[in-house]
Design a protein around this motif. Structure first.
Motif, PDB file in Angstrom:
ATOM      1  N   ARG A  53       1.455  -1.494   0.684  1.00 60.75           N
ATOM      2  CA  ARG A  53      -0.139  -0.370   0.257  1.00 60.75           C
ATOM      3  C   ARG A  53       1.118   1.411   0.436  1.00 60.75           C
ATOM      4  NH1 ARG A  53      -2.849   3.050   3.872  1.00 60.75           N
ATOM      5  NH2 ARG A  53      -1.608   2.559   5.199  1.00 60.75           N
ATOM      6  N   TYR A  55       1.847   3.477  -2.327  1.00 62.40           N
ATOM      7  CA  TYR A  55       1.210   4.629  -3.363  1.00 62.40           C
ATOM      8  C   TYR A  55       0.130   5.440  -1.811  1.00 62.40           C
ATOM      9  CZ  TYR A  55      -1.125   7.050  -6.846  1.00 62.40           C
ATOM     10  OH  TYR A  55      -1.087   7.964  -7.422  1.00 62.40           O
ATOM     11  N   ASP A  56      -0.092   4.958  -1.544  1.00 59.48           N
ATOM     12  CA  ASP A  56      -1.173   5.952  -0.124  1.00 59.48           C
ATOM     13  C   ASP A  56      -0.144   6.052   0.730  1.00 59.48           C
ATOM     14  OD1 ASP A  56      -3.943   4.533  -1.677  1.00 59.48           O
ATOM     15  OD2 ASP A  56      -4.057   2.853  -0.845  1.00 59.48           O
ATOM     16  N   GLU A  60      -0.173   9.551   2.008  1.00 58.32           N
ATOM     17  CA  GLU A  60      -0.610  10.007   3.829  1.00 58.32           C
ATOM     18  C   GLU A  60       0.790  11.250   4.272  1.00 58.32           C
ATOM     19  OE1 GLU A  60      -0.909   5.737   5.783  1.00 58.32           O
ATOM     20  OE2 GLU A  60      -2.220   5.492   5.014  1.00 58.32           O
TER      21      GLU A  60
END
Length: 220
Positions: A53, A55-56, A60
């Motif tokens: 994850r 990319y997320d 953030e």
């Protein structure tokens, strides 16, 4: 209209009672084992955050950076507070600084070994920010600001974000470092480096926010 909602609720209740739930199709291999194998480290949560994850996670980190910049921007036009509240009695100062020492050690541990055990960059940064906050409420704001500027903390914060984004983009492009031996301190490829960069970013960003609120609000 309320009768439509009541009818829909009754229909949903009947569906849950009458119609059986379809059994999930579970593969022969464990999902956690597969994630650990892909990441090369025993902490599956860290693999998901900083690999599956990633990319997320990039956004953030960017959102956290924007939040820090926003706090400084929104308070820049306000008048600095004339009264700064902090601990002045010796027992409180000793306890707060003892807590700061403990949380700073925990922060270092989580940053270095967060890919092997529960922890990671965000948890490490929060612990580091907590240690800085405990020092801030027992020290003069001028002394805290002086150290912040002397060690160029704002520059290091920006550098950590840029390096994190570069390493993340390289990882997303399919270029990875050797995973090493599972469970070893130097393992997981680029994941330990990303952990440390996130820890530095969150801790120094928290320091910047603490100084802003002390200056313009007089307290944390």
């Amino acid at each position: 209209m309320k009768w439509i909602y009541i009818a829909a609720g009754i229909a949903l209740f009947v569906k849950m009672l009458v119609l059986p739930n379809s059994a999930p199709v579970i593969p022969d291999f464990s999902i956690v084992d597969s994630i650990v194998k892909d990441g090369g480290i025993p902490n599956a949560v860290t693999v998901i955050i900083l690999r599956n994850r990633l990319y997320d996670t990039i956004f953030e980190v960017v959102v956290f950076t924007i939040a820090i910049m926003g706090a400084s921007f929104l308070l820049a036009n306000e008048r600095p507070s004339c009264t700064i509240y902090r601990f002045t009695d010796q027992p409180s100062i000793v306890l707060a600084r003892l807590g700061a020492t403990i949380t700073s050690l925990v922060s270092i541990e989580l940053a270095i070994r967060g890919h092997l055990s529960p922890g990671g960059g965000f948890a490490s940064g929060v612990a580091g920010g907590t240690a800085i906050g405990l020092i801030a409420i027992t020290s003069s704001p001028e002394w805290m600001q002086g150290i912040y500027q002397r060690w160029h903390a704002a520059t290091w914060e920006k550098v950590s974000v840029l390096v994190f984004i570069v390493l993340a983009v390289i990882t997303l492009a399919g270029i990875e470092l050797p995973h090493g031996e599972l469970g070893a301190l130097v393992s997981g490829g680029v994941i330990p480096l990303l952990n440390i960069l996130v820890a530095v970013k969150v801790a120094l960003g928290s320091w910047a926010v603490i100084l802003v609120f002390i200056r313009y609000r007089g307290l944390l």
